[in-house]
Design an enzyme around this catalytic site. Structure first.
Site, PDB file in Angstrom:
ATOM      1  CG  HIS A  35      43.512  41.161  36.615  1.00 28.29           C
ATOM      2  ND1 HIS A  35      44.444  40.173  36.888  1.00 28.29           N
ATOM      3  CD2 HIS A  35      43.153  41.663  37.834  1.00 28.29           C
ATOM      4  CE1 HIS A  35      44.634  40.096  38.204  1.00 28.29           C
ATOM      5  NE2 HIS A  35      43.860  40.971  38.799  1.00 28.29           N
ATOM      6  CB  CYS A  79      45.382  39.487  41.634  1.00 28.27           C
ATOM      7  SG  CYS A  79      43.761  40.028  42.161  1.00 28.27           S
TER       8      CYS A  79
END
Ligand SMILES: CC(C)(COP(=O)(O)OP(=O)(O)OC[C@H]1O[C@@H](n2cnc3c(N)ncnc32)[C@H](O)[C@@H]1OP(=O)(O)O)[C@@H](O)C(=O)NCCC(=O)NCCS
Length: 389
Positions: free
Chosen positions: A336, A87
């Site tokens: 996200h 991420c």
């Protein structure tokens, strides 16, 4: 040679679910947005190199993805590298671009991120959301990131008295901010009552503790400091760039309630910038789960260790507070798209520092210094960047 690095253009797609767009469409859209954003214009021929963050969720374009993106953006032949650090891929792409310019090798570089997550069935997404932990251990235990962060939350509650209500306040704040952000995915407000009564996904997390699954792309253009005036009257300067790693499996960490990669990254960034936490006017932080934002307050020095819950409860991280956090809506509600997120944070920070948030109720007034904090997996990697106007 000037070793300063300026951000001269930023672009981003909306975040959300786009069944009719592939990674090529998303990347081109954000690239063109970034080109148009440099007010004096950029000749694409000036771009010498590209770093593009992506996990490539689903395994769709695992090979040569970055070369494909620059070809599609009509800047072929330049060196292009895919950056993968879970991420935190986006912020590591940004870091690579900063270093390429600081080394003196490059004058103008793009850093981007692209991820397409929503076209996978839920169970395949569940697989991909677990590939960035220590898979031999954590897969064996049947965990993925919601359950790992849930254990971290339980430990934080146990050791520091953090409450479910405090986690809820983070969710309520970030949903409220996203409701004012046209580029956010979950543009609806949530009350504390709704938060508390949502069913559990992984105790103590309910639906409103989790970020969504997202498609999106972001691109930023950086250049050598002395060239910035050729492209824009509003350069934003990279004052500090820190990064670090940690043990991937949470059982290997000395303290489950701390993210050492982020602490190390923050220390480096503050040192480079010659700044302290008190100098930061606002921050975009990695809130993949509500506990992650709460711990970021402690990693970044906005709160003392164990006192992140107090900071949110006292309202300091709201817009208008002492240190507004995630005015974009954060990962929780802006969305996200894994490898894009770190670049999306820079997009937000640059717009805010220039006073160009567009929606007046979301603009942090008079901000001069901002921080972006991006974490990979459950804390195996992290980058912290400090930017100033
Ligand atoms: C929570 C989760 C399982 C929900 O997935 P889902 O049930 O397939 O959700 P859907 O896309 O079908 O959406 C259903 C509804 O819930 C809403 N929703 C989805 N995710 C949401 C979230 N995280 N928070 C709040 N609402 C959410 C949608 O807006 C939609 O609302 P609508 O019916 O009014 O349109 C999924 O978002 C998830 O896995 N999140 C975690 C992602 C993650 O771990 N990322 C890595 C972090 S390191």
């Amino acid at each position: 040679m000037d070793k300063e690095v300026a951000v001269i253009g930023v672009g981003q797609t909306k975040y959300g679910s786009f069944p009719n767009k592939g990674i090529k469409d998303l990347f081109i859209e954000s690239y063109l947005d970034a080109l148009a954003n440099a007010d004096k214009g950029i000749d694409p021929k000036d771009i010498q190199e590209a770093y593009i963050g992506s996990l490539q969720t689903g395994g769709n374009q695992l090979g040569n993805m970055a070369a494909l993106m620059v070809e599609q953006a009509n800047i072929p032949y330049i060196p292009a590298t895919r950056v993968e650090n879970a991420c935190a891929s986006g912020s590591f792409a940004f870091r690579a671009a900063v270093m390429a310019i600081k080394s003196g090798m490059r004058d103008v570089v793009i850093a981007g991120g692209v991820e397409k997550m929503t076209d996978l069935p839920r169970e395949r997404n569940r697989f991909w959301l677990g590939v960035s932990g220590d898979v031999e251990w954590e897969r064996l235990a049947g965990t993925n990131f919601p359950s790992i962060y849930a254990m971290v939350a339980m430990r934080h509650m146990h050791e520091h008295g953090t409450t479910k209500e405090q986690l809820g306040m983070i969710s309520v704040k970030n949903h409220a901010n996203a409701s004012k952000n046209p580029k956010a995915q979950l543009r609806f407000a949530v009350t504390l009552e709704q938060y508390m009564s949502a069913g559990y996904f992984a105790y103590p997390f309910g639906l409103f503790d989790l970020c969504p699954v997202t498609d999106g792309a972001s691109v930023v253009i950086l250049c050598r400091g002395d060239l910035a005036k050729n492209y824009t009257d509003k350069p934003v300067w990279v004052a500090g760039a820190g990064s670090g790693t940690d043990y991937l499996a949470i059982h290997d960490r000395k303290d489950m309630t701390r993210l050492m990669a982020a602490e190390v990254a923050a220390q480096q960034a503050y040192e480079q910038a010659g700044m302290k936490p008190e100098d930061i006017d606002f921050a975009e932080v990695h809130d993949c789960f509500t506990i992650a934002e709460l711990i970021s307050y402690e990693s970044l020095g906005f709160a003392k260790p164990g006192e992140g819950g107090k900071l949110i409860a006292e309202g300091h991280t709201q817009i208008g507070g002492r240190i507004p956090v995630n005015v974009s809506g954060g990962l929780k509600a802006k969305g996200h798209p894994i490898g894009t997120t770190g670049i999306g944070q820079i997009y937000e920070v640059v717009n805010q520092l220039r006073g160009e948030a567009k929606e007046p109720e979301r603009q942090v007034k008079g901000a001069e210094v901002a921080l972006a904090h991006n974490v990979g997996g459950s804390g195996g990697t992290a980058c912290v960047h400090i930017l100033k106007i």
